[in-house]
Design an enzyme around this catalytic site. Structure first.
Site, PDB file in Angstrom:
ATOM      1  NE  ARG A  87     -52.748  -1.073 -19.208  1.00  0.00           N
ATOM      2  CZ  ARG A  87     -51.915  -2.080 -18.947  1.00  0.00           C
ATOM      3  NH1 ARG A  87     -50.621  -1.868 -18.876  1.00  0.00           N
ATOM      4  NH2 ARG A  87     -52.382  -3.311 -18.767  1.00  0.00           N
ATOM      5  CB  SER A 114     -62.080  -5.731 -17.858  1.00  0.00           C
ATOM      6  OG  SER A 114     -60.777  -6.201 -18.054  1.00  0.00           O
ATOM      7  CG  ASP A 157     -58.802  -8.712 -15.241  1.00  0.00           C
ATOM      8  OD1 ASP A 157     -59.548  -9.713 -15.227  1.00  0.00           O
ATOM      9  OD2 ASP A 157     -58.971  -7.733 -14.491  1.00  0.00           O
TER      10      ASP A 157
END
Length: 508
Positions: free
Chosen positions: A108, A177, A230
């Site tokens: 994203r 991540s 995150d």
């Protein structure tokens, strides 16, 4: 009575007795089978016991492991990774910043406009893009060139839709991540790929520098201002909204936590200078382990058959990836002990066929005859016509497994708070306001940012967790500890950290 009539009467009596014996025998066998099933349930319930005294032992064990992980590399099951994030957003940030969230088969890109007032996010534009499968096993250059091109297209579209920006360079927060050894707030070396990625020439490289080079090659004037995971992003969002946020926890498919630690407590990095006197530590608490954790044979078998045995033990007991699987294993054992679920279902033998969202639906089925439980048993596990009594038994299994997970998760949170003196266990170190302040008689308000579908969408998990936090802390101190739901730490959190670590003024 004649001889013939007598023989008929005797025959009827014999048949009646035989039928009665068969019926009684069946009932006795059913009762014995049901008793065995109840024995399995009782064994599970006892093995999953999470009394407050036991939870406090887990709290202490978590704190001890945290101390050990801060003292030396490899000194604990907890990695206690340095993030080099020594500043968190405070609401004064103003301008437009970007976030890149790469953690799976999609990534994203976000553009976040901040208004300079706490909790004032004026706008947030998001674009999600799939990563072509061949790039996941191609070269580092191919993957990051694709990402850089996507970033450039996103920026160019922005310029088409709005007035030209006066910014000479844009600032980006990069959520990556995958396992990384962080070397500064803007850089980190990839240790290994996970999920569906396998690009050997990226391992050992600085992923931030690799992205930076790809953006430069594409003519995109954008700087990686922060490289984060995150969980750290979740804490950034939490602190942006509430300055009393000191820790963050994610309860989703996986689980992790981070918190703000004093620099002088990070013994393995003695002499570390930070602008604030503290640093966010990424605990990687999924790998926590203690003999006080209530482990069952189902947990032992699940771990042994997993791709990573003897690893992520805490995560395998509390995260969304595994709760449904534990329930399936208990059901399978019961089906082997009895025929309460009818003829043996081959689907019940398939690992991970019962996903945790399905398990949660069964657990939270409020229909009088448990129609949702019946539907899932039939449609997912291929088990039709299960009795209401057996359906209630399944709900009980879900309850035992979920309650244990939530209460252990609560103990983990309190373990973090105890490490930083925010658990109310005594004096100033127990969370009291500093002497001399107007509120020195009152405990400090402590906020833990929480993100993830297991907590936000699974009502009973959330209620059990909140209940356990209150029980462990006690009624006097628990009102001062608040678990606050946050959203999109991996996206908005990354952009907020880009704002914190921005090297120059940006477009407002």
């Amino acid at each position: 009575m004649g001889k013939a009539e007598f023989r008929v009467a005797v025959g009827i009596a014999v048949v009646t007795c035989t039928v009665a014996a068969v019926v009684v025998g069946r009932r006795l066998r059913r009762r014995r089978k049901w008793k065995r099933v109840l024995g399995v349930l009782k064994e599970l319930e006892e093995a999953c016991e999470t009394s407050v005294s036991r939870l406090r032992q887990v709290v202490d064990a978590m704190t001890v492991e945290m101390h050990a992980g801060l003292a030396s590399e490899g000194g604990s099951k907890l990695k206690m990774l340095l993030t080099f994030v020594d500043k968190l957003p405070n609401g004064s940030e103003k301008g437009t910043y970007y976030g890149l969230d790469l953690g799976g088969t999609n990534f994203r890109i976000l553009r976040v406009q901040l208004g300079g007032r706490r909790s004032s996010i004026l706008s947030c534009d998001v674009e999600r893009k799939p990563i072509p499968q061949h790039l996941m096993t191609s070269t580092s250059e191919d993957l990051f060139d694709f990402i850089a091109s996507s970033l450039k297209q996103f920026v160019e579209k922005e310029e088409e839709d709005s007035e030209p920006s006066s910014v000479s360079r844009r600032e980006l927060g990069f959520t990556f991540s995958f396992p990384v050894k962080q070397t500064s707030v803007t850089s980190g070396v990839l240790l290994k790929w996970t999920k569906a990625f396998s690009i050997s020439d990226t391992i050992g490289k600085d992923v931030s520098k690799t992205l930076q080079q790809a953006m430069s090659k594409k003519g995109l004037n954008m700087r990686v201002a922060a490289l984060v995971n995150d969980t750290v992003g979740t804490l950034a969002v939490g602190h942006y909204n509430d300055e009393d946020s000191v820790a963050a926890v994610i309860f989703g498919t996986g689980t992790n936590a981070c918190y703000l630690e004093r620099a002088d407590a990070i013994i393995k990095a003695q002499g570390l200078l930070t602008t604030s006197g503290g640093m966010v530590i990424n605990i990687e608490w999924g790998n926590f382990w203690s003999s006080h954790l209530p482990r069952t044979q189902y947990d032992i078998d699940l771990d042994a058959e997993s791709p990573n045995p003897n690893d992520q033990g805490f995560e395998k007991m509390i995260s969304g990836m595994y709760l449904g699987e534990i329930v399936r294993r208990v059901m399978l054992r019961m089906s082997q002990e009895s025929d309460i679920f009818g003829p043996a279902s081959s689907s019940l033998s398939i690992p991970f066929i019962l996903r945790t969202p399905l398990m949660a639906s069964m657990h939270q089925d409020e229909t009088p005859d448990l129609k949702e439980v019946e539907r899932i048993l039939n449609d997912v596990l291929g088990i039709p016509e299960v009795s209401l009594k057996s359906r209630r038994l399944i709900v009980k299994i879900c309850d035992i497994v979920t309650r244990r997970a939530a209460r252990l998760a609560a103990a983990g949170i309190i373990g973090i708070l105890k490490k930083i003196g925010r658990d109310g266990s005594g004096g100033i170190a127990g969370g009291r306001a500093k002497a001399g302040s107007s509120s020195s008689s009152q405990p400090r308000r402590t906020v833990v940012a929480v993100e993830g579908g297991l907590y936000t969408n699974y009502t009973l998990f959330r209620e059990y967790l909140n209940e356990a936090v209150a029980e462990i802390l006690g009624e006097e101190f628990s009102p001062y500890v608040i678990l606050k739901v946050t959203e999109d730490g991996s996206g908005i959190g990354a952009a907020l950290l880009a704002a914190v670590y921005s090297s120059e003024d940006v477009d407002t």
